[in-house]
Design an enzyme around this catalytic site. Sequence first.
Site, PDB file in Angstrom:
ATOM      1  N   ARG A 182      -4.208  12.635   0.437  1.00 28.78           N
ATOM      2  CA  ARG A 182      -3.971  11.408  -0.343  1.00 28.78           C
ATOM      3  C   ARG A 182      -4.495  11.563  -1.767  1.00 28.78           C
ATOM      4  O   ARG A 182      -4.161  10.761  -2.639  1.00 28.78           O
ATOM      5  CB  ARG A 182      -4.657  10.221   0.341  1.00 28.78           C
ATOM      6  CG  ARG A 182      -4.086   9.877   1.700  1.00 28.78           C
ATOM      7  CD  ARG A 182      -4.996   8.919   2.450  1.00 28.78           C
ATOM      8  NE  ARG A 182      -5.084   7.626   1.794  1.00 28.78           N
ATOM      9  CZ  ARG A 182      -5.987   6.697   2.110  1.00 28.78           C
ATOM     10  NH1 ARG A 182      -6.892   6.933   3.055  1.00 28.78           N
ATOM     11  NH2 ARG A 182      -5.994   5.540   1.473  1.00 28.78           N
ATOM     12  N   ASP A 234       0.862  -1.181   0.000  1.00 29.43           N
ATOM     13  CA  ASP A 234       0.000   0.000   0.000  1.00 29.43           C
ATOM     14  C   ASP A 234       0.898   1.230   0.000  1.00 29.43           C
ATOM     15  O   ASP A 234       1.096   1.872   1.021  1.00 29.43           O
ATOM     16  CB  ASP A 234      -0.904  -0.032   1.236  1.00 29.43           C
ATOM     17  CG  ASP A 234      -2.054   0.953   1.131  1.00 29.43           C
ATOM     18  OD1 ASP A 234      -2.253   1.518   0.034  1.00 29.43           O
ATOM     19  OD2 ASP A 234      -2.753   1.149   2.135  1.00 29.43           O
ATOM     20  N   ARG A 251       5.017   2.920   4.254  1.00 30.94           N
ATOM     21  CA  ARG A 251       4.966   1.786   5.185  1.00 30.94           C
ATOM     22  C   ARG A 251       6.329   1.402   5.756  1.00 30.94           C
ATOM     23  O   ARG A 251       6.390   0.799   6.818  1.00 30.94           O
ATOM     24  CB  ARG A 251       4.379   0.561   4.469  1.00 30.94           C
ATOM     25  CG  ARG A 251       3.013   0.794   3.854  1.00 30.94           C
ATOM     26  CD  ARG A 251       1.953   1.088   4.894  1.00 30.94           C
ATOM     27  NE  ARG A 251       0.649   1.378   4.295  1.00 30.94           N
ATOM     28  CZ  ARG A 251      -0.398   1.799   4.976  1.00 30.94           C
ATOM     29  NH1 ARG A 251      -0.317   1.986   6.269  1.00 30.94           N
ATOM     30  NH2 ARG A 251      -1.539   2.038   4.364  1.00 30.94           N
ATOM     31  N   HIS A 264     -12.783   3.556   7.567  1.00 35.52           N
ATOM     32  CA  HIS A 264     -12.124   2.676   8.534  1.00 35.52           C
ATOM     33  C   HIS A 264     -12.976   2.537   9.792  1.00 35.52           C
ATOM     34  O   HIS A 264     -12.876   1.538  10.514  1.00 35.52           O
ATOM     35  CB  HIS A 264     -10.754   3.232   8.930  1.00 35.52           C
ATOM     36  CG  HIS A 264      -9.739   3.190   7.825  1.00 35.52           C
ATOM     37  ND1 HIS A 264      -9.645   4.179   6.878  1.00 35.52           N
ATOM     38  CD2 HIS A 264      -8.788   2.273   7.528  1.00 35.52           C
ATOM     39  CE1 HIS A 264      -8.670   3.881   6.040  1.00 35.52           C
ATOM     40  NE2 HIS A 264      -8.133   2.732   6.409  1.00 35.52           N
ATOM     41  N   ASP A 299     -11.371  -3.323  -0.689  1.00 35.49           N
ATOM     42  CA  ASP A 299     -10.579  -2.639   0.325  1.00 35.49           C
ATOM     43  C   ASP A 299     -10.488  -3.582   1.522  1.00 35.49           C
ATOM     44  O   ASP A 299     -11.179  -4.606   1.578  1.00 35.49           O
ATOM     45  CB  ASP A 299     -11.237  -1.308   0.699  1.00 35.49           C
ATOM     46  CG  ASP A 299     -10.246  -0.310   1.288  1.00 35.49           C
ATOM     47  OD1 ASP A 299      -9.121  -0.725   1.634  1.00 35.49           O
ATOM     48  OD2 ASP A 299     -10.589   0.881   1.400  1.00 35.49           O
ATOM     49  N   LYS A 302      -7.967   3.349  -6.715  1.00 32.67           N
ATOM     50  CA  LYS A 302      -8.870   3.231  -5.562  1.00 32.67           C
ATOM     51  C   LYS A 302      -9.405   4.607  -5.188  1.00 32.67           C
ATOM     52  O   LYS A 302      -8.851   5.630  -5.619  1.00 32.67           O
ATOM     53  CB  LYS A 302      -8.134   2.572  -4.395  1.00 32.67           C
ATOM     54  CG  LYS A 302      -6.936   3.363  -3.836  1.00 32.67           C
ATOM     55  CD  LYS A 302      -6.214   2.548  -2.787  1.00 32.67           C
ATOM     56  CE  LYS A 302      -5.149   3.372  -2.105  1.00 32.67           C
ATOM     57  NZ  LYS A 302      -4.353   2.609  -1.149  1.00 32.67           N
ATOM     58  N   HIS A 303     -10.520   4.691  -4.473  1.00 28.41           N
ATOM     59  CA  HIS A 303     -11.393   3.669  -3.895  1.00 28.41           C
ATOM     60  C   HIS A 303     -12.708   3.755  -4.648  1.00 28.41           C
ATOM     61  O   HIS A 303     -13.494   4.669  -4.392  1.00 28.41           O
ATOM     62  CB  HIS A 303     -11.612   3.910  -2.414  1.00 28.41           C
ATOM     63  CG  HIS A 303     -10.334   4.060  -1.615  1.00 28.41           C
ATOM     64  ND1 HIS A 303      -9.617   5.236  -1.539  1.00 28.41           N
ATOM     65  CD2 HIS A 303      -9.644   3.143  -0.868  1.00 28.41           C
ATOM     66  CE1 HIS A 303      -8.558   5.056  -0.763  1.00 28.41           C
ATOM     67  NE2 HIS A 303      -8.550   3.793  -0.338  1.00 28.41           N
TER      68      HIS A 303
END
Length: 959
Positions: A146, A78, A86, A189, A262, A176-177
């Site tokens: 983002r 990701d 990450r 989330h 997702d 995405k998304h």
Amino acid sequence: MIHWADSVFDSMTLDERIGQLFMIIADPSPQARKKILQNIREQKVGGILFAKGDLQDQAESINFYQENSRIPLWISFDGEWGLSMRLENTPRFPRNMLLGAVTDNQLIYNYGEEVARECRELGVHINFAPVLDVNNNPNNPVIGTRSFGEKPQLVSEKGIAYARGLENTGVMAVGKHFPGHGDTSEDSHKTLPVIPHTQAHLDEVELYPFVQFIQGGFSGIMTGHLLVPALDNSGIPTSLSKKVVDDFLQKKLGFRGLTFTDALVMRGASAGKESICVQALLAGNDILLSPEKPAKEFEAIKKAIQDGTLELKTIEDKCLKILQYKYIAGLNTYKAIQVKGLRQRINSAYSQWLVRKLNNEGMTLLKNAQDIIPIKQLARTKIAVLSLGADDPTAFQSMLDTYVPVEKFQIPRNAPEKTITGVFEQLKKYDLIITGVHSERISDYPALQALAAEKKVIFVFFTSPYSMQSFKRSIAAAYGVVLGYENTVYAQEAAAQLIMGGIPAKGKLPVTVPGLFAYQDGLSTEKVRLSYQEPGEAGLSAGILEKIEPIVREGIKEKAFPGCQVLIAKNGVIVYNRSFGYFDYARTHPVQNTDIYDLASVTKAAATIPAIMKLYDLKKINLQDPLSRYIPELKNTDKDDITIRSALYHQTGLISFLPFYRLAIDEQSYKGPLYSSRRDLTYRTLYDNNTYMRTDFQFKPELVSETPEKGYDLQVARNFYLKNNFSQLILKEIAQSSLKKKNTYLYSDLNFMLLKEVVENVSGRTLDTFLESEFYANLGAGHTLFKPLQRIDTTRIAPTEHDEFLRNQILIGFVDDEAAAFMGGVSGNAGLFSNANDLSKLLQLLLNDGEYGGERYLSRETCQVFTRAKSSISRRGLGFDKPDKEKPHSSPTSDSVPASVYGHTGFTGTCFWVDPDNDLIYIFLSNRVYPSRIQKKLMELNIRTRIQDVIYEAIRKTE
């Protein structure tokens, strides 16, 4: 592809075919391997998504998991803004909002290519990027920066450029998304966000980038956990809706690639009592990303097949499709990751260049009243830099300090009122306050609003564009506003360079900031000063330039010098600015770029020549003028007809030097000669090769004092002062000195000591004050000066020599050259102190034919006269030294340089060379005479010329 996929498929059990549809999240730490290994062996999972951790841990984990999987695993990542999203210690690319401000989509494509290269080095086949969400809701808590921006066309252009770079380099792009998460104020989330728009609005805005992505033929789309009544009014999340995934995305829009859910552990994904993975497959998804309980969901799918809820053909078709894409990704010929050297391969010179380039191109200038940016008139502007929301001095402040000395202030996020009041009270004494906002958890201060109303204030926001709304009143009064988007070192350095004119302003605002700035706002400026970039920006090979360090380390090891500074600038870009070693061999102070060195004879070229050029430019002197016109002491002597030109060429016939210090020594205080070629109890101090000095003499009390008494203001060293008229004694000594044959070449410090007198007598100012006002102060060269102890602490000045003969002390901040020292530290032959960074500003001025920082110092014609001229009888230019192409073995430069090069060397171990053909500056500063001037290894090892050879090799390798 079909043969491999079919062959693998035919060999698979039903469990393995079901397992291919699972992609689980893995912690790359060795401690987490047991659980993942169990999923691989029991659920036969087809892929792994690594969440966060260390680069080496992840590489080793991937190798371990691949070794333990019969069928090669998908490795996904990701990485919306690259591996650093990450993984630590990887290139930190900007977030999409900053990239949305970059106008050159080729750079976005290059960014996609580079991210893909890094992914492949790490064994990653899928990147869950680009984000195709249109962020047209400023209150969106999860997308925000983002997203590339608020307009579907912009998001589409940037997203497709990024995706094309990824896929052309062998990594699957996953948009995405779907169908678009931008216009919501809720986080999927934590809950199920609602997108309440009509189908027409969705087609025009949210869906537009996805349609373009699909038509571009890209491989993957991730379905978001959203509630979109216009597509499915049943209340089912879009990721689990057959109407959205199968009927709309795949059938109506024609997407034929892989569809990923997702993460199914998110609160926005809920299937009630049913298996969430079964429902996701029924909806049409191909890959089940991160279910909360993989083992349980695996069994639920098997049961759904058995009871007919799921058709076996659905599983088989999806499995075969996944295998075909695995073939495309090269998993048919899987090779283990080469862990050794991985960090160096990922953190390449090119990646560092690209990170910096993207930040530079995205910086956005939103307000520029009275063209305050780039800042000019540095000599007349007292500048402070305030960092809001920062606990310590920032990279932003440090970069500004490389352009001009600034005062630095911080107000941490939770600072007490007393601290805030005290800082704003101090700021009132400055002309310009540059304010960096480093946290979104800080808002406008009334004191800041008042300051902006009274003073010139420039704001720089290292935050989301929307956070500027908290500073509306201060922004309204401000002279300048720059948006840096992110609080990273790269963004801070880029913003500072934009403000100072090191880079041009190019960025365009990718969103609207209500009440302040409109979409696509962004002013333009020109580059007017040096910038600080990676070697690739100027076309130099960073790999070749790495050869410089071993040469320097060799010099330090062999005690040719204890430490040094090396600077290289090309095309107006400083690509190498490094300090090595220590001030001394006791390693008491590591050399820093801000430390200064005694330049010795580089003073001639960095002080006296510019001063003469300025007077020539003002038509106050001519090169053919005799020195005696401006120096009365030379009239009626054999030096009466010596011209300025001949002094610059060292063709006056003046002898090389005179021991002026002897004028201060009482010759009655000792018997015998002052020096000897042999060492004994009297002559114990080695002064030069085969020359030993006695130290049992006394100075004349009428000329020398240990304290700065009235009339004794010329300071030679600590506790060493000369009578004010001593410089006149020196001038008289020169006038009465013997003269060699005129119009022949003989290098002589006396020429430049006389040129200093010309400058002072014509300008009516001392050489140091003339240079400070005409050049150094306005250039921002605050560390370039004579008599540095007046302004700079000894801890920032490299010690020059341990003088055991005249001054009996280690010289720190006092000029080493005796002639300049006995002139009180200001002379035309020596005395200037500086660092490489400051010196580069003056040299770039010469390369620019007299212009720097958007201001003109010298005319183009004057610069060309002085930098291009060459003596007909020696290698010398007009004051500058030059290569000796006829006698390369005696040339002060590398054989690689063209004949147009000009510069100078210094006795203390310094040099600079300017190459107008290649728009190149090379500076080397050291204190090779520490602790003793007899040290000649710098020259014996050819350190300076070998470094110069490397520079030209780095140029050739990129041509």
